[in-house]
Design a protein around this motif. Structure first.
Motif, mmCIF file in Angstrom:
data_model
loop_
_atom_site.group_PDB
_atom_site.id
_atom_site.type_symbol
_atom_site.label_atom_id
_atom_site.label_comp_id
_atom_site.label_asym_id
_atom_site.label_seq_id
_atom_site.Cartn_x
_atom_site.Cartn_y
_atom_site.Cartn_z
ATOM 1 N N PRO A 306 -9.461 61.835 60.308
ATOM 2 C CA PRO A 306 -10.757 61.560 60.938
ATOM 3 C C PRO A 306 -11.451 62.863 61.341
ATOM 4 O O PRO A 306 -10.850 63.723 61.974
ATOM 5 C CB PRO A 306 -10.381 60.720 62.164
ATOM 6 N N ARG A 307 -12.714 62.974 60.965
ATOM 7 C CA ARG A 307 -13.471 64.211 61.175
ATOM 8 C C ARG A 307 -14.808 63.885 61.834
ATOM 9 O O ARG A 307 -15.499 62.957 61.409
ATOM 10 C CB ARG A 307 -13.700 64.910 59.832
ATOM 11 N N ARG A 308 -15.155 64.655 62.858
ATOM 12 C CA ARG A 308 -16.446 64.528 63.521
ATOM 13 C C ARG A 308 -17.253 65.803 63.271
ATOM 14 O O ARG A 308 -16.700 66.906 63.314
ATOM 15 C CB ARG A 308 -16.268 64.345 65.037
ATOM 16 N N GLU A 309 -18.560 65.629 63.070
ATOM 17 C CA GLU A 309 -19.471 66.764 62.947
ATOM 18 C C GLU A 309 -20.755 66.460 63.698
ATOM 19 O O GLU A 309 -21.202 65.299 63.731
ATOM 20 C CB GLU A 309 -19.815 67.054 61.479
ATOM 21 N N THR A 310 -21.341 67.491 64.317
ATOM 22 C CA THR A 310 -22.697 67.319 64.817
ATOM 23 C C THR A 310 -23.637 67.269 63.624
ATOM 24 O O THR A 310 -23.392 67.879 62.581
ATOM 25 C CB THR A 310 -23.089 68.468 65.754
ATOM 26 N N GLY A 311 -24.729 66.547 63.787
ATOM 27 C CA GLY A 311 -25.616 66.321 62.652
ATOM 28 C C GLY A 311 -25.146 65.128 61.848
ATOM 29 O O GLY A 311 -24.046 64.598 62.052
ATOM 30 N N SER A 312 -25.984 64.689 60.930
ATOM 31 C CA SER A 312 -25.695 63.469 60.185
ATOM 32 C C SER A 312 -25.528 63.753 58.704
ATOM 33 O O SER A 312 -25.979 64.784 58.192
ATOM 34 C CB SER A 312 -26.827 62.454 60.383
ATOM 35 N N SER A 313 -24.872 62.820 58.013
ATOM 36 C CA SER A 313 -24.621 62.928 56.575
ATOM 37 C C SER A 313 -24.911 61.607 55.879
ATOM 38 O O SER A 313 -24.785 60.532 56.475
ATOM 39 C CB SER A 313 -23.163 63.309 56.294
ATOM 40 N N LEU A 365 -16.944 61.678 45.830
ATOM 41 C CA LEU A 365 -18.023 61.430 46.788
ATOM 42 C C LEU A 365 -18.989 62.612 46.819
ATOM 43 O O LEU A 365 -18.572 63.755 47.029
ATOM 44 C CB LEU A 365 -17.457 61.232 48.197
ATOM 45 N N PHE A 366 -20.275 62.332 46.654
ATOM 46 C CA PHE A 366 -21.321 63.319 46.876
ATOM 47 C C PHE A 366 -21.815 63.176 48.313
ATOM 48 O O PHE A 366 -21.993 62.060 48.808
ATOM 49 C CB PHE A 366 -22.480 63.091 45.893
ATOM 50 N N GLN A 367 -22.038 64.302 48.988
ATOM 51 C CA GLN A 367 -22.458 64.287 50.393
ATOM 52 C C GLN A 367 -23.627 65.242 50.592
ATOM 53 O O GLN A 367 -23.645 66.346 50.052
ATOM 54 C CB GLN A 367 -21.305 64.743 51.296
ATOM 55 N N PHE A 368 -24.611 64.824 51.397
ATOM 56 C CA PHE A 368 -25.599 65.792 51.880
ATOM 57 C C PHE A 368 -25.814 65.590 53.372
ATOM 58 O O PHE A 368 -25.665 64.487 53.904
ATOM 59 C CB PHE A 368 -26.908 65.737 51.087
ATOM 60 N N SER A 369 -26.145 66.696 54.059
ATOM 61 C CA SER A 369 -26.241 66.680 55.510
ATOM 62 C C SER A 369 -27.312 67.653 55.981
ATOM 63 O O SER A 369 -27.873 68.419 55.197
ATOM 64 C CB SER A 369 -24.894 67.052 56.140
ATOM 65 N N ASP A 370 -27.548 67.624 57.300
ATOM 66 C CA ASP A 370 -28.518 68.525 57.927
ATOM 67 C C ASP A 370 -27.842 69.758 58.530
ATOM 68 O O ASP A 370 -28.411 70.450 59.374
ATOM 69 C CB ASP A 370 -29.303 67.784 59.015
ATOM 70 N N LEU A 377 -29.190 77.082 64.471
ATOM 71 C CA LEU A 377 -29.462 76.951 65.901
ATOM 72 C C LEU A 377 -28.191 77.044 66.750
ATOM 73 O O LEU A 377 -28.237 76.832 67.953
ATOM 74 C CB LEU A 377 -30.157 75.605 66.162
ATOM 75 N N ASN A 378 -27.075 77.354 66.097
ATOM 76 C CA ASN A 378 -25.782 77.458 66.774
ATOM 77 C C ASN A 378 -25.387 76.136 67.438
ATOM 78 O O ASN A 378 -24.784 76.112 68.514
ATOM 79 C CB ASN A 378 -25.787 78.587 67.813
ATOM 80 N N LEU A 379 -25.716 75.025 66.776
ATOM 81 C CA LEU A 379 -25.414 73.699 67.296
ATOM 82 C C LEU A 379 -24.396 72.932 66.442
ATOM 83 O O LEU A 379 -24.029 71.808 66.785
ATOM 84 C CB LEU A 379 -26.698 72.868 67.411
ATOM 85 N N PHE A 380 -23.970 73.531 65.331
ATOM 86 C CA PHE A 380 -23.052 72.815 64.442
ATOM 87 C C PHE A 380 -21.626 72.931 64.986
ATOM 88 O O PHE A 380 -21.115 74.025 65.226
ATOM 89 C CB PHE A 380 -23.106 73.377 63.023
ATOM 90 N N ARG A 381 -20.998 71.786 65.217
ATOM 91 C CA ARG A 381 -19.618 71.730 65.672
ATOM 92 C C ARG A 381 -18.863 70.715 64.838
ATOM 93 O O ARG A 381 -19.431 69.731 64.351
ATOM 94 C CB ARG A 381 -19.535 71.334 67.150
#
Length: 388
Positions: A306-313, A365-370, A377-381
Motif C-alpha cells: 500500500p502506497r500513499r502520495e500527495t496529489g492525485s493519479s 498499468l499506465f499512470q499519470f499524476s500531478d 512546491l515542495n509538497l510532494f510526499r
C-alpha cells in the motif's frame, strides 16, 4: 455598484459560536463579535483550522473506476451523432469524479477523457496553455499533427504535448480509433491561467502524410543520444521535444527489469513490480511541467505494498487483469479500465494476469499524476506501508 449598495448585500460569511476544545466561551459578546466579522467579510482561523489545516490531506475526489467497454460503447455512439469539428472542438468525453459536483474532472487537478475519431475524419487545429498527452490502449491509424509534424499513434504509444503547441489529428484508416487524453485543465482553471486559440480548419497535404516516424522522433528518439543542434533551443512551451514514446521501447524496459529481478539483480521497485517514468530526453525531467507519466508492470501473483502520495493519479489498465484497492474501495479491473487514486489514499494492486488476457503475461498499468506541480512546491510526499 456603490459602496453603500455593497454594504447592504447579504454577507456570504456565516459564523456559529460553539463550545469546544480551543474555542472561546460562548457569550453574547462573542456572538456580537461574530456578527461584526460577518458584516466585514472576515473569518477567524480558530473556527476553520480543522478544515483548512488538517493533519493529512482530505481529498475532495473519491476513488472511482470506469469500465473501458462502457466508455468505448458510448464514444462509438457519439461518433455517429456528434461532429468532431469546430462546434464541439474534439469529440472528447471526460471522466467526471462522482464527488466533484458534476464537473468534467477526474481529480481536482487532472482531466481524463476518451477521444474518438471516425474513419477519414480530421480534428481541426488548435492550441491551448493546458499541457496534454495522448495514450493509446488499442488501435492505430490516427496521426496527431503537432506544429505541422505528423506523429503516428499506435497501441501502447505515449504522446506528450506541452502547452501552446498547435495540434490537429487525422484518421487515415478505415476504422474508428479511440484513445485517452490527459490534461491539467482543472489545475489551470482553478489558478485562472488558461488560454485557447483556434487554428486552421484544414491540414495541408504534407501534414496528411503517414510517416513511420515523426521529425521529432528522428531527432530525439535515440536512447542516450541528444541532438547538439537543438540544445538550448527548446520548442515553444516547456516540455519534452520527443512527441512519441513507442510501446516497443516501454515494453522492452519493463521486461528487462523483471528479467533482472529473476536473475537476482536489482532493477524493480519492489518484488514483482517493474516501473518506468517517461522523461524529457534533453533534461531527464518529467515530460510535462504539470503531469508525470509512468508505466507499471506487475508479474502474476505479485501484490504491491500500500502506497500513499500527495496529489492525485489516474491509471489505465493497458493489459491483463487484477484487483485494485484504493482506500476503502476495491475493484476487479481488466484491459482499458480507468481508475482514480485521490491524494493520500492508499493504493495496492494484485496482479491476476495470465497469457490469456495479457500480451506480456503481467498486469500493465499506465499512470499519470500531478506530481511535478507538488514537487516544485515542495509538497510532494510519499509513504509506503509494510505488506502484511
Amino acid at each position: 455598484m456603490s459602496d453603500r449598495d455593497r454594504n447592504t448585500v447579504a454577507s456570504p460569511v456565516s459564523l456559529t459560536a460553539e463550545d469546544g476544545p480551543g474555542q472561546p466561551p460562548v457569550t453574547p459578546a462573542l456572538q456580537d463579535l461574530y456578527r461584526g466579522f460577518e458584516k466585514a467579510l472576515l473569518v477567524p482561523l480558530w473556527t476553520e483550522i480543522g478544515d483548512l489545516m488538517p493533519e493529512h490531506p482530505r481529498s475532495r475526489a473519491l476513488p472511482h473506476r470506469w469500465e473501458w467497454r462502457t466508455l468505448l460503447d458510448l464514444a462509438a455512439r457519439s461518433g455517429e451523432l456528434v461532429p468532431v469539428g469546430r462546434g464541439g472542438e474534439r469529440r472528447a468525453i471526460a471522466l467526471a469524479n462522482p464527488s466533484l459536483g458534476g464537473r468534467p474532472y477526474a481529480t481536482p487537478t487532472l482531466w481524463a477523457a476518451i477521444q474518438y475519431l471516425m474513419p477519414g475524419e480530421d480534428a481541426p487545429e488548435h492550441r491551448h496553455t493546458q499541457n496534454a498527452f495522448r495514450f493509446v490502449v488499442e488501435g492505430e491509424g490516427v496521426w496527431t499533427v503537432v506544429e505541422r509534424d505528423p506523429v503516428p499513434m499506435r497501441r501502447g504509444d505515449f504522446l506528450p504535448q506541452a502547452g501552446l503547441h498547435w495540434h490537429a489529428h487525422h484518421n487515415a484508416a478505415d476504422q474508428p480509433m479511440a484513445w485517452i487524453d490527459g490534461l491539467d485543465i482543472p489545475f489551470q482553471y482553478d489558478v485562472e491561467a488558461q488560454f485557447f486559440d483556434f487554428g486552421r480548419d484544414a491540414l495541408s497535404a504534407e501534414e496528411r502524410t503517414t510517416p513511420e516516424r515523426s521529425r521529432a522522433e528522428r531527432l530525439w528518439g535515440h536512447p542516450g543520444l541528444v541532438p547538439v543542434s537543438r540544445l538550448g533551443r527548446p520548442a515553444p512551451g516547456a516540455g519534452s521535444p520527443l512527441l512519441r514514446y513507442r510501446w516497443e521501447d516501454t515494453d522492452a524496459a519493463l521486461t528487462d527489469q523483471l528479467d533482472l529481478e529473476r536473475a537476482g539483480h536489482p532493477g524493480t521497485v519492489e518484488p514483482g513490480h517493474a516501473l518506468v517514468r517517461y522523461t524529457d530526453p534533453a533534461t531527464a525531467a518529467d515530460v510535462l511541467p504539470t503531469i508525470r507519466a509512468q508505466f507499471h508492470r506487475i508479474r502474476p501473483g505479485a501484490e504491491t505494498a500500500p502506497r500513499r502520495e500527495t496529489g492525485s493519479s489516474v491509471y489505465q489498465v493497458f493489459d491483463g487483469s487484477g484487483r485494485v484497492t484504493v482506500g476503502d474501495a476495491s475493484w476487479s479491473v481488466r484491459r482499458g479500465d480507468l481508475f482514480v487514486v485521490p491524494s493520500w489514499a492508499p493504493l495496492s494492486v494484485r496482479s491476476e494476469a495470465s497469457p490469456s488476457d495479457s500480451d506480456s503475461g503481467a498486469l500493465d498499468l499506465f499512470q499519470f499524476s500531478d506530481a511535478p506541480v507538488l514537487t516544485r512546491l515542495n509538497l510532494f510526499r510519499t509513504h509506503v506501508e509494510e505488506n502484511a
